[in-house]
Design a protein around this motif. Structure first.
Motif, PDB file in Angstrom:
ATOM      1  N   LEU A  80       0.817  -1.215   0.000  1.00 49.94           N
ATOM      2  CA  LEU A  80       0.000   0.000   0.000  1.00 49.94           C
ATOM      3  C   LEU A  80       0.854   1.269   0.000  1.00 49.94           C
ATOM      4  CD1 LEU A  80      -2.772  -1.069   2.524  1.00 49.94           C
ATOM      5  CD2 LEU A  80      -2.852  -1.092   0.020  1.00 49.94           C
ATOM      6  N   TYR A  81       2.143   1.135   0.315  1.00 53.79           N
ATOM      7  CA  TYR A  81       3.039   2.287   0.344  1.00 53.79           C
ATOM      8  C   TYR A  81       3.947   2.361  -0.880  1.00 53.79           C
ATOM      9  CZ  TYR A  81       1.565   3.077   5.148  1.00 53.79           C
ATOM     10  OH  TYR A  81       0.816   3.342   6.270  1.00 53.79           O
ATOM     11  N   ILE A  82       3.754   1.494  -1.845  1.00 57.09           N
ATOM     12  CA  ILE A  82       4.587   1.520  -3.048  1.00 57.09           C
ATOM     13  C   ILE A  82       4.130   2.664  -3.948  1.00 57.09           C
ATOM     14  CG2 ILE A  82       5.252   0.283  -5.150  1.00 57.09           C
ATOM     15  CD1 ILE A  82       4.939  -2.327  -3.538  1.00 57.09           C
ATOM     16  N   LYS A  83       5.063   3.565  -4.262  1.00 61.21           N
ATOM     17  CA  LYS A  83       4.756   4.691  -5.151  1.00 61.21           C
ATOM     18  C   LYS A  83       5.049   4.352  -6.598  1.00 61.21           C
ATOM     19  CE  LYS A  83       6.856   8.407  -3.881  1.00 61.21           C
ATOM     20  NZ  LYS A  83       7.549   9.562  -3.321  1.00 61.21           N
ATOM     21  N   ALA A  84       6.127   3.614  -6.842  1.00 57.08           N
ATOM     22  CA  ALA A  84       6.536   3.302  -8.215  1.00 57.08           C
ATOM     23  C   ALA A  84       7.464   2.096  -8.198  1.00 57.08           C
ATOM     24  CB  ALA A  84       7.261   4.496  -8.827  1.00 57.08           C
ATOM     25  N   PHE A  85       7.615   1.487  -9.361  1.00 61.57           N
ATOM     26  CA  PHE A  85       8.625   0.444  -9.493  1.00 61.57           C
ATOM     27  C   PHE A  85       9.269   0.555 -10.859  1.00 61.57           C
ATOM     28  CE2 PHE A  85       4.593  -1.519 -10.573  1.00 61.57           C
ATOM     29  CZ  PHE A  85       4.855  -2.189 -11.760  1.00 61.57           C
ATOM     30  N   ILE A  86      10.546   0.176 -10.897  1.00 62.37           N
ATOM     31  CA  ILE A  86      11.349   0.298 -12.110  1.00 62.37           C
ATOM     32  C   ILE A  86      11.983  -1.060 -12.392  1.00 62.37           C
ATOM     33  CG2 ILE A  86      13.312   1.475 -13.173  1.00 62.37           C
ATOM     34  CD1 ILE A  86      12.811   3.639 -10.867  1.00 62.37           C
ATOM     35  N   ALA A  87      11.787  -1.559 -13.597  1.00 64.74           N
ATOM     36  CA  ALA A  87      12.405  -2.826 -13.998  1.00 64.74           C
ATOM     37  C   ALA A  87      13.891  -2.599 -14.271  1.00 64.74           C
ATOM     38  CB  ALA A  87      11.712  -3.374 -15.238  1.00 64.74           C
ATOM     39  N   GLN A  88      14.687  -3.525 -13.826  1.00 70.41           N
ATOM     40  CA  GLN A  88      16.131  -3.472 -14.051  1.00 70.41           C
ATOM     41  C   GLN A  88      16.510  -4.457 -15.157  1.00 70.41           C
ATOM     42  OE1 GLN A  88      18.000  -1.211 -12.321  1.00 70.41           O
ATOM     43  NE2 GLN A  88      16.049  -0.576 -11.421  1.00 70.41           N
ATOM     44  N   LYS A  89      17.637  -4.239 -15.795  1.00 68.73           N
ATOM     45  CA  LYS A  89      18.089  -5.113 -16.887  1.00 68.73           C
ATOM     46  C   LYS A  89      18.370  -6.534 -16.409  1.00 68.73           C
ATOM     47  CE  LYS A  89      20.011  -1.416 -19.670  1.00 68.73           C
ATOM     48  NZ  LYS A  89      21.216  -0.822 -20.233  1.00 68.73           N
ATOM     49  N   ASN A  90      18.751  -6.693 -15.166  1.00 67.60           N
ATOM     50  CA  ASN A  90      19.084  -8.021 -14.642  1.00 67.60           C
ATOM     51  C   ASN A  90      17.860  -8.814 -14.192  1.00 67.60           C
ATOM     52  OD1 ASN A  90      18.390  -6.709 -12.299  1.00 67.60           O
ATOM     53  ND2 ASN A  90      20.373  -6.974 -11.298  1.00 67.60           N
ATOM     54  N   GLY A  91      16.653  -8.274 -14.374  1.00 65.78           N
ATOM     55  CA  GLY A  91      15.431  -8.983 -14.011  1.00 65.78           C
ATOM     56  C   GLY A  91      14.869  -8.586 -12.659  1.00 65.78           C
ATOM     57  N   ASN A  92      15.633  -7.842 -11.895  1.00 65.97           N
ATOM     58  CA  ASN A  92      15.139  -7.352 -10.601  1.00 65.97           C
ATOM     59  C   ASN A  92      14.232  -6.150 -10.814  1.00 65.97           C
ATOM     60  OD1 ASN A  92      16.810  -9.249  -9.423  1.00 65.97           O
ATOM     61  ND2 ASN A  92      18.313  -7.773  -8.692  1.00 65.97           N
ATOM     62  N   LEU A  93      13.537  -5.758  -9.769  1.00 65.44           N
ATOM     63  CA  LEU A  93      12.757  -4.523  -9.754  1.00 65.44           C
ATOM     64  C   LEU A  93      13.296  -3.628  -8.654  1.00 65.44           C
ATOM     65  CD1 LEU A  93       8.998  -5.654  -9.862  1.00 65.44           C
ATOM     66  CD2 LEU A  93      10.252  -4.548 -11.687  1.00 65.44           C
ATOM     67  N   ASN A 121      10.450   8.114  -0.179  1.00 69.64           N
ATOM     68  CA  ASN A 121      11.499   8.012  -1.200  1.00 69.64           C
ATOM     69  C   ASN A 121      12.535   6.937  -0.910  1.00 69.64           C
ATOM     70  OD1 ASN A 121      10.315  10.008  -2.793  1.00 69.64           O
ATOM     71  ND2 ASN A 121      11.281  11.600  -1.558  1.00 69.64           N
ATOM     72  N   GLU A 122      12.184   5.971  -0.104  1.00 72.99           N
ATOM     73  CA  GLU A 122      13.049   4.817   0.152  1.00 72.99           C
ATOM     74  C   GLU A 122      12.986   3.904  -1.069  1.00 72.99           C
ATOM     75  OE1 GLU A 122      15.622   2.785   2.745  1.00 72.99           O
ATOM     76  OE2 GLU A 122      14.405   4.479   3.406  1.00 72.99           O
ATOM     77  N   LYS A 123      14.127   3.328  -1.456  1.00 76.33           N
ATOM     78  CA  LYS A 123      14.169   2.421  -2.593  1.00 76.33           C
ATOM     79  C   LYS A 123      14.560   1.032  -2.106  1.00 76.33           C
ATOM     80  CE  LYS A 123      14.652   5.658  -6.204  1.00 76.33           C
ATOM     81  NZ  LYS A 123      15.138   6.897  -6.336  1.00 76.33           N
ATOM     82  N   LEU A 124      13.784   0.044  -2.552  1.00 73.46           N
ATOM     83  CA  LEU A 124      14.014  -1.343  -2.163  1.00 73.46           C
ATOM     84  C   LEU A 124      14.189  -2.188  -3.416  1.00 73.46           C
ATOM     85  CD1 LEU A 124      11.114  -1.651   0.443  1.00 73.46           C
ATOM     86  CD2 LEU A 124      13.517  -1.170   0.926  1.00 73.46           C
ATOM     87  N   ILE A 125      15.069  -3.181  -3.339  1.00 76.28           N
ATOM     88  CA  ILE A 125      15.315  -4.065  -4.471  1.00 76.28           C
ATOM     89  C   ILE A 125      14.446  -5.321  -4.327  1.00 76.28           C
ATOM     90  CG2 ILE A 125      17.046  -5.466  -5.679  1.00 76.28           C
ATOM     91  CD1 ILE A 125      17.535  -2.456  -5.892  1.00 76.28           C
ATOM     92  N   VAL A 126      13.732  -5.635  -5.394  1.00 72.08           N
ATOM     93  CA  VAL A 126      12.963  -6.881  -5.462  1.00 72.08           C
ATOM     94  C   VAL A 126      13.813  -7.862  -6.257  1.00 72.08           C
ATOM     95  CG1 VAL A 126      10.843  -7.991  -6.259  1.00 72.08           C
ATOM     96  CG2 VAL A 126      10.793  -5.604  -5.501  1.00 72.08           C
ATOM     97  N   SER A 127      14.203  -8.961  -5.628  1.00 76.71           N
ATOM     98  CA  SER A 127      15.013  -9.932  -6.365  1.00 76.71           C
ATOM     99  C   SER A 127      14.149 -10.666  -7.380  1.00 76.71           C
ATOM    100  CB  SER A 127      15.710 -10.897  -5.405  1.00 76.71           C
ATOM    101  OG  SER A 127      14.768 -11.649  -4.698  1.00 76.71           O
ATOM    102  N   ARG A 128      14.789 -11.155  -8.428  1.00 76.84           N
ATOM    103  CA  ARG A 128      14.083 -11.815  -9.537  1.00 76.84           C
ATOM    104  C   ARG A 128      13.120 -12.893  -9.048  1.00 76.84           C
ATOM    105  NH1 ARG A 128      19.411 -12.219 -12.323  1.00 76.84           N
ATOM    106  NH2 ARG A 128      19.476 -14.191 -11.248  1.00 76.84           N
ATOM    107  N   ARG A 129      13.540 -13.609  -8.054  1.00 79.53           N
ATOM    108  CA  ARG A 129      12.739 -14.717  -7.520  1.00 79.53           C
ATOM    109  C   ARG A 129      11.368 -14.260  -7.022  1.00 79.53           C
ATOM    110  NH1 ARG A 129      14.625 -18.184  -2.286  1.00 79.53           N
ATOM    111  NH2 ARG A 129      12.778 -19.464  -2.134  1.00 79.53           N
ATOM    112  N   TYR A 130      11.237 -13.001  -6.588  1.00 79.64           N
ATOM    113  CA  TYR A 130      10.003 -12.508  -5.981  1.00 79.64           C
ATOM    114  C   TYR A 130       9.225 -11.539  -6.872  1.00 79.64           C
ATOM    115  CZ  TYR A 130      11.967 -14.597  -1.792  1.00 79.64           C
ATOM    116  OH  TYR A 130      12.482 -15.478  -0.892  1.00 79.64           O
ATOM    117  N   VAL A 131       9.702 -11.267  -8.081  1.00 81.24           N
ATOM    118  CA  VAL A 131       9.054 -10.301  -8.977  1.00 81.24           C
ATOM    119  C   VAL A 131       7.620 -10.718  -9.291  1.00 81.24           C
ATOM    120  CG1 VAL A 131       9.088  -9.314 -11.304  1.00 81.24           C
ATOM    121  CG2 VAL A 131      11.184  -9.360  -9.937  1.00 81.24           C
ATOM    122  N   ALA A 132       7.403 -11.978  -9.637  1.00 85.74           N
ATOM    123  CA  ALA A 132       6.055 -12.446  -9.991  1.00 85.74           C
ATOM    124  C   ALA A 132       5.099 -12.289  -8.816  1.00 85.74           C
ATOM    125  CB  ALA A 132       6.108 -13.897 -10.445  1.00 85.74           C
TER     126      ALA A 132
END
Length: 151
Positions: free
Chosen positions: A109-122, A129-140
């Protein structure tokens, strides 16, 4: 049909109330009522700055990190800790929380935006304005949770 939410809130000893006049109880309305009920669950955690134990609404948590056998709870204004395993703690979290890496759970509910990375992470940008990395395993799983919330 008239649904009076303040009866629910009175049971939870909350001063706020709302009255909704609706014609039909749809799944969306049921989901909103469920969200209001779940958003008032609390836990007790220790503030890392003052070392004082406080009661924290789970709905106020932006994200959670598991580090050094402790759970760090990040809110807009503070960081708190509690001792538990991430898997045990995740069992009490509402559906809005989604695991984004082996050691991190975010409140969608607090996610403002997400950006896809070339390596498959988000990269998630959350409130504050905190940025968190979503590993490929959890993107889906993140995409599925965001779709469920938007419905």
């Amino acid at each position: 049909m008239k649904i009076v939410i303040n009866k629910i809130l009175e049971k939870l000893d909350i001063k706020e109330s709302a009255i909704f006049n609706i014609f039909e109880v749809t799944p969306s309305i049921e989901k909103a009522i469920s969200f209001l009920e779940e958003s008032n669950y609390t836990i007790v955690a220790q503030n890392i700055d003052s070392e004082e134990f406080i009661q924290l609404k789970i709905s106020d948590i932006l994200y959670i990190e598991y580090l050094e056998r402790r759970i760090f709870l990040y809110t807009k204004n503070s960081t708190l800790i509690t001792k538990d395993s991430l898997s045990n703690f995740s069992k009490i979290l509402p559906n809005e929380f989604v695991q984004i890496s082996k050691s991190t759970v975010a409140n969608s509910l607090y996610i403002k935006a997400f950006i896809a990375q070339k390596n498959g992470n988000l990269t998630l940008e959350i409130v504050g304005n905190e940025k968190l990395i979503v590993s490929r395993r959890y993107v889906a799983n993140v995409k599925k949770t965001l779709q469920n919330i938007s419905n």
